[in-house]
Design a protein around this motif. Structure first.
Motif, PDB file in Angstrom:
ATOM      1  N   ASP A 162      10.585  51.168  29.289  1.00 24.03           N
ATOM      2  CA  ASP A 162       9.512  52.100  29.610  1.00 24.03           C
ATOM      3  C   ASP A 162       8.484  51.535  30.589  1.00 24.03           C
ATOM      4  O   ASP A 162       7.497  52.206  30.906  1.00 24.03           O
ATOM      5  CB  ASP A 162       8.811  52.553  28.332  1.00 24.03           C
ATOM      6  CG  ASP A 162       8.184  51.389  27.575  1.00 24.03           C
ATOM      7  OD1 ASP A 162       8.530  50.216  27.841  1.00 24.03           O
ATOM      8  OD2 ASP A 162       7.333  51.650  26.699  1.00 24.03           O
ATOM      9  N   TRP A 163       8.709  50.305  31.089  1.00 23.81           N
ATOM     10  CA  TRP A 163       7.769  49.767  32.079  1.00 23.81           C
ATOM     11  C   TRP A 163       7.784  50.693  33.288  1.00 23.81           C
ATOM     12  O   TRP A 163       8.837  51.147  33.730  1.00 23.81           O
ATOM     13  CB  TRP A 163       8.167  48.344  32.500  1.00 23.81           C
ATOM     14  CG  TRP A 163       7.294  47.823  33.599  1.00 23.81           C
ATOM     15  CD1 TRP A 163       6.024  47.331  33.482  1.00 23.81           C
ATOM     16  CD2 TRP A 163       7.598  47.786  34.996  1.00 23.81           C
ATOM     17  NE1 TRP A 163       5.539  46.983  34.717  1.00 23.81           N
ATOM     18  CE2 TRP A 163       6.480  47.254  35.671  1.00 23.81           C
ATOM     19  CE3 TRP A 163       8.716  48.155  35.745  1.00 23.81           C
ATOM     20  CZ2 TRP A 163       6.444  47.083  37.051  1.00 23.81           C
ATOM     21  CZ3 TRP A 163       8.684  47.986  37.131  1.00 23.81           C
ATOM     22  CH2 TRP A 163       7.554  47.449  37.759  1.00 23.81           C
ATOM     23  N   ARG A 164       6.603  50.979  33.819  1.00 26.75           N
ATOM     24  CA  ARG A 164       6.478  51.924  34.931  1.00 26.75           C
ATOM     25  C   ARG A 164       6.006  51.189  36.185  1.00 26.75           C
ATOM     26  O   ARG A 164       4.982  50.517  36.172  1.00 26.75           O
ATOM     27  CB  ARG A 164       5.496  53.038  34.570  1.00 26.75           C
ATOM     28  CG  ARG A 164       5.468  54.178  35.579  1.00 26.75           C
ATOM     29  CD  ARG A 164       4.640  55.362  35.079  1.00 26.75           C
ATOM     30  NE  ARG A 164       5.192  55.952  33.877  1.00 26.75           N
ATOM     31  CZ  ARG A 164       6.196  56.832  33.848  1.00 26.75           C
ATOM     32  NH1 ARG A 164       6.764  57.213  34.978  1.00 26.75           N
ATOM     33  NH2 ARG A 164       6.621  57.321  32.706  1.00 26.75           N
ATOM     34  N   THR A 171       9.905  54.648  35.647  1.00 24.31           N
ATOM     35  CA  THR A 171      10.155  53.647  34.627  1.00 24.31           C
ATOM     36  C   THR A 171      11.404  52.851  34.987  1.00 24.31           C
ATOM     37  O   THR A 171      12.189  53.241  35.867  1.00 24.31           O
ATOM     38  CB  THR A 171      10.374  54.289  33.244  1.00 24.31           C
ATOM     39  OG1 THR A 171      11.590  55.054  33.290  1.00 24.31           O
ATOM     40  CG2 THR A 171       9.194  55.159  32.825  1.00 24.31           C
ATOM     41  N   GLU A 174      14.343  55.092  34.662  1.00 22.25           N
ATOM     42  CA  GLU A 174      14.444  56.071  35.748  1.00 22.25           C
ATOM     43  C   GLU A 174      14.948  55.409  37.035  1.00 22.25           C
ATOM     44  O   GLU A 174      15.779  55.996  37.747  1.00 22.25           O
ATOM     45  CB  GLU A 174      13.088  56.741  35.980  1.00 22.25           C
ATOM     46  CG  GLU A 174      12.701  57.671  34.852  1.00 22.25           C
ATOM     47  CD  GLU A 174      11.253  58.124  34.903  1.00 22.25           C
ATOM     48  OE1 GLU A 174      10.953  59.180  34.311  1.00 22.25           O
ATOM     49  OE2 GLU A 174      10.404  57.428  35.514  1.00 22.25           O
TER      50      GLU A 174
END
Length: 192
Positions: A162-164, A171, A174
């Motif tokens: 989930d690090w963006r 993320t 993504e």
């Protein structure tokens, strides 16, 4: 620069043996060295990945780590520790993207953008030929090519899904999903 979100992300890789040990053994020892130098990190699984760029040497073993930098540590201090550990494992910086006994990359330091958004964007936007022949003279964060590399994003998804990315707004998961399936499928967990 402060570490506002608390996330420290490190990519690990090796493809040359050292002292009679395999690249996998080297990464395991490097993980221990990171912890012994004061970095409290969680580590991904280890992955076998094709050499990058293709054909440049033996295949790699890659991993990633996520944690929180010790209080008062700057990104430059973390980078100095990574370089010291690389040196201890025989790393020599003779060729850009060359084979290596150990590669430790500081991928992100909280939501820091270094040295600034314009410089990070310029390095992230370089064409492949320029990337292969030019190295920055300072730390660029987030790592300017992390969004392009399955061998970084697949392990990173284990420990920081989930690090963006502070500039792209995406993320880890993504960015990974945006890569071609063939790239993702080449990064294979090592069962050991």
């Amino acid at each position: 620069m402060d570490n506002r979100t608390g996330r420290l992300l490190v990519a690990l890789g090796a493809n040359l043996p050292i002292g009679g040990q395999t690249a996998l053994a080297t990464l395991r020892l490097a993980a221990q060295a990171l912890v012994s130098h004061g970095l409290a990190l969680d580590f991904s699984r280890f992955y076998a990945t094709p050499c990058f760029p293709a054909g440049a040497g033996p295949d790699y073993v890659n991993a990633a780590a996520a944690g929180v930098a010790p209080a008062g540590w700057s990104a430059d201090r973390v980078l100095a520790v990574l370089h010291r550990i690389e040196h201890d494992f025989g790393r020599q910086r003779e060729q850009r993207w060359g084979m290596r006994t150990l590669d430790l990359d500081l991928v992100a330091f909280g939501d820091a953008v270094m040295p600034d958004a314009e410089t990070q964007t310029r390095w992230r936007s370089l064409d492949a030929a320029t990337q292969a022949s030019t190295a920055p003279d300072r730390l660029i964060l987030p790592h300017p090519r992390l969004q392009d590399r399955a061998f970084v994003l697949v392990p990173l998804a284990d420990v920081a899904p989930d690090w963006r990315h502070p500039l792209l707004g995406l993320t880890t998961l993504e960015m990974l999903a945006a890569l071609p399936a063939a790239d993702r499928e080449q990064v294979v967990p090592i069962i050991a």
